[in-house]
Motif scaffolding. Structure first.
Motif, PDB file in Angstrom:
ATOM      1  N   LYS A 123      35.707 -24.476 -97.340  1.00 55.35           N
ATOM      2  CA  LYS A 123      35.033 -24.787 -96.075  1.00 55.35           C
ATOM      3  C   LYS A 123      35.897 -25.681 -95.197  1.00 55.35           C
ATOM      4  O   LYS A 123      36.027 -25.442 -93.993  1.00 55.35           O
ATOM      5  CB  LYS A 123      33.678 -25.444 -96.356  1.00 55.35           C
ATOM      6  CG  LYS A 123      32.642 -24.461 -96.870  1.00 55.35           C
ATOM      7  CD  LYS A 123      31.395 -25.115 -97.382  1.00 55.35           C
ATOM      8  CE  LYS A 123      30.668 -25.938 -96.359  1.00 55.35           C
ATOM      9  NZ  LYS A 123      29.380 -26.462 -96.875  1.00 55.35           N
ATOM     10  N   HIS A 124      36.502 -26.700 -95.783  1.00 56.03           N
ATOM     11  CA  HIS A 124      37.342 -27.610 -94.991  1.00 56.03           C
ATOM     12  C   HIS A 124      38.557 -26.878 -94.418  1.00 56.03           C
ATOM     13  O   HIS A 124      38.935 -27.095 -93.260  1.00 56.03           O
ATOM     14  CB  HIS A 124      37.805 -28.805 -95.828  1.00 56.03           C
ATOM     15  CG  HIS A 124      36.702 -29.707 -96.243  1.00 56.03           C
ATOM     16  ND1 HIS A 124      35.817 -30.277 -95.359  1.00 56.03           N
ATOM     17  CD2 HIS A 124      36.322 -30.140 -97.461  1.00 56.03           C
ATOM     18  CE1 HIS A 124      34.951 -31.027 -96.003  1.00 56.03           C
ATOM     19  NE2 HIS A 124      35.224 -30.952 -97.290  1.00 56.03           N
TER      20      HIS A 124
ATOM     21  N   ASP B  54      29.186 -19.979 -96.266  1.00 55.39           N
ATOM     22  CA  ASP B  54      28.870 -18.883 -95.362  1.00 55.39           C
ATOM     23  C   ASP B  54      29.539 -17.586 -95.797  1.00 55.39           C
ATOM     24  O   ASP B  54      29.389 -16.555 -95.148  1.00 55.39           O
ATOM     25  CB  ASP B  54      29.316 -19.219 -93.937  1.00 55.39           C
ATOM     26  CG  ASP B  54      28.496 -20.335 -93.307  1.00 55.39           C
ATOM     27  OD1 ASP B  54      27.332 -20.509 -93.714  1.00 55.39           O
ATOM     28  OD2 ASP B  54      29.017 -21.017 -92.411  1.00 55.39           O
ATOM     29  N   ALA B  55      30.300 -17.641 -96.892  1.00 48.96           N
ATOM     30  CA  ALA B  55      30.983 -16.451 -97.390  1.00 48.96           C
ATOM     31  C   ALA B  55      29.959 -15.479 -97.971  1.00 48.96           C
ATOM     32  O   ALA B  55      29.166 -15.834 -98.832  1.00 48.96           O
ATOM     33  CB  ALA B  55      32.006 -16.845 -98.454  1.00 48.96           C
TER      34      ALA B  55
ATOM     35  N   CYS C 124      36.937 -10.462 -89.538  1.00 53.67           N
ATOM     36  CA  CYS C 124      36.413 -10.970 -90.818  1.00 53.67           C
ATOM     37  C   CYS C 124      34.998 -11.499 -90.658  1.00 53.67           C
ATOM     38  O   CYS C 124      34.117 -11.216 -91.468  1.00 53.67           O
ATOM     39  CB  CYS C 124      37.299 -12.078 -91.362  1.00 53.67           C
ATOM     40  SG  CYS C 124      38.518 -11.511 -92.554  1.00 53.67           S
ATOM     41  N   HIS C 125      34.785 -12.304 -89.652  1.00 56.94           N
ATOM     42  CA  HIS C 125      33.491 -12.956 -89.477  1.00 56.94           C
ATOM     43  C   HIS C 125      32.364 -11.950 -89.304  1.00 56.94           C
ATOM     44  O   HIS C 125      31.262 -12.163 -89.819  1.00 56.94           O
ATOM     45  CB  HIS C 125      33.522 -13.916 -88.281  1.00 56.94           C
ATOM     46  CG  HIS C 125      34.320 -15.145 -88.557  1.00 56.94           C
ATOM     47  ND1 HIS C 125      34.183 -16.278 -87.800  1.00 56.94           N
ATOM     48  CD2 HIS C 125      35.249 -15.448 -89.495  1.00 56.94           C
ATOM     49  CE1 HIS C 125      35.001 -17.209 -88.264  1.00 56.94           C
ATOM     50  NE2 HIS C 125      35.660 -16.716 -89.287  1.00 56.94           N
ATOM     51  N   ASP C 126      32.607 -10.843 -88.611  1.00 52.87           N
ATOM     52  CA  ASP C 126      31.567  -9.846 -88.382  1.00 52.87           C
ATOM     53  C   ASP C 126      31.025  -9.263 -89.689  1.00 52.87           C
ATOM     54  O   ASP C 126      29.839  -8.980 -89.798  1.00 52.87           O
ATOM     55  CB  ASP C 126      32.079  -8.714 -87.503  1.00 52.87           C
ATOM     56  CG  ASP C 126      32.192  -9.106 -86.031  1.00 52.87           C
ATOM     57  OD1 ASP C 126      31.727 -10.204 -85.659  1.00 52.87           O
ATOM     58  OD2 ASP C 126      32.763  -8.307 -85.270  1.00 52.87           O
TER      59      ASP C 126
ATOM     60  N   ARG D  53      31.077 -13.103 -93.055  1.00 49.69           N
ATOM     61  CA  ARG D  53      30.616 -14.485 -92.880  1.00 49.69           C
ATOM     62  C   ARG D  53      29.184 -14.488 -92.354  1.00 49.69           C
ATOM     63  O   ARG D  53      28.875 -13.812 -91.383  1.00 49.69           O
ATOM     64  CB  ARG D  53      31.510 -15.219 -91.882  1.00 49.69           C
ATOM     65  CG  ARG D  53      31.087 -16.662 -91.667  1.00 49.69           C
ATOM     66  CD  ARG D  53      32.081 -17.354 -90.740  1.00 49.69           C
ATOM     67  NE  ARG D  53      31.743 -18.747 -90.613  1.00 49.69           N
ATOM     68  CZ  ARG D  53      31.569 -19.362 -89.455  1.00 49.69           C
ATOM     69  NH1 ARG D  53      31.713 -18.696 -88.322  1.00 49.69           N
ATOM     70  NH2 ARG D  53      31.272 -20.629 -89.414  1.00 49.69           N
ATOM     71  N   ALA D  54      28.344 -15.270 -93.004  1.00 55.20           N
ATOM     72  CA  ALA D  54      26.968 -15.444 -92.535  1.00 55.20           C
ATOM     73  C   ALA D  54      26.993 -16.354 -91.318  1.00 55.20           C
ATOM     74  O   ALA D  54      27.722 -17.341 -91.287  1.00 55.20           O
ATOM     75  CB  ALA D  54      26.109 -16.055 -93.626  1.00 55.20           C
TER      76      ALA D  54
END
Length: 144
Positions: free
Chosen positions: A32-33, A87-88, A137-139, A142-143
């Protein structure tokens, strides 16, 4: 003899309660960091390019940091490291090949951005390519 047996039983209980390798709270927090650092450098870069701040001399620092971090990111998602306060999405490990390809796109875009900034080229198209690789990637992984 009795204390040795108690110690063994205690160790066995701890082993059963421990998270799987690669999925410790520390690993999730580290991931996360690191991803927050990626986001911070990306946002700072777009703040400069969008004229929110006048720190064009900092473009190389952010682009180089993104290039370096892009090489670290793949190691942050080993098999079995899902879960926790993250969020992964599980899709990362369910479609590892596609996820790895998207991380490769991020690494390529970050390297290109760094090269363009170093050469004094047109930064916005390279920055947009980086942004699209992040969105890719986020789409799916990632939540929100």
């Amino acid at each position: 003899m009795r204390s040795h047996r108690s110690l063994l039983l205690g160790a066995a209980a701890l082993a059963l309660l421990a998270p799987p390798l690669g999925a410790s709270e520390g690993d999730v927090e580290y991931r996360k960091h690191t991803m927050e650092a990626v986001g911070g450098h990306t946002q700072a870069l777009f703040d400069i390019l969008g004229g929110k701040v006048d720190h064009t001399g900092h473009l190389a620092a952010h682009a180089d940091a993104l290039k370096a971090l892009s090489g670290v990111v793949p190691a942050l998602f080993p098999e079995g490291s899902g879960g926790g306060d993250s969020d992964a999405l599980p899709a990362i490990w369910e479609d590892a090949e596609d996820f790895a390809e998207r991380l490769g796109d991020f690494e390529t875009a970050a390297a290109n951005l760094s090269d363009v900034v170093a050469a004094g080229g047109e930064v916005m198209p390279a920055a947009m390519q980086l942004g699209q690789s992040c969105k890719g990637c986020h789409d799916s992984y990632r939540a929100e």
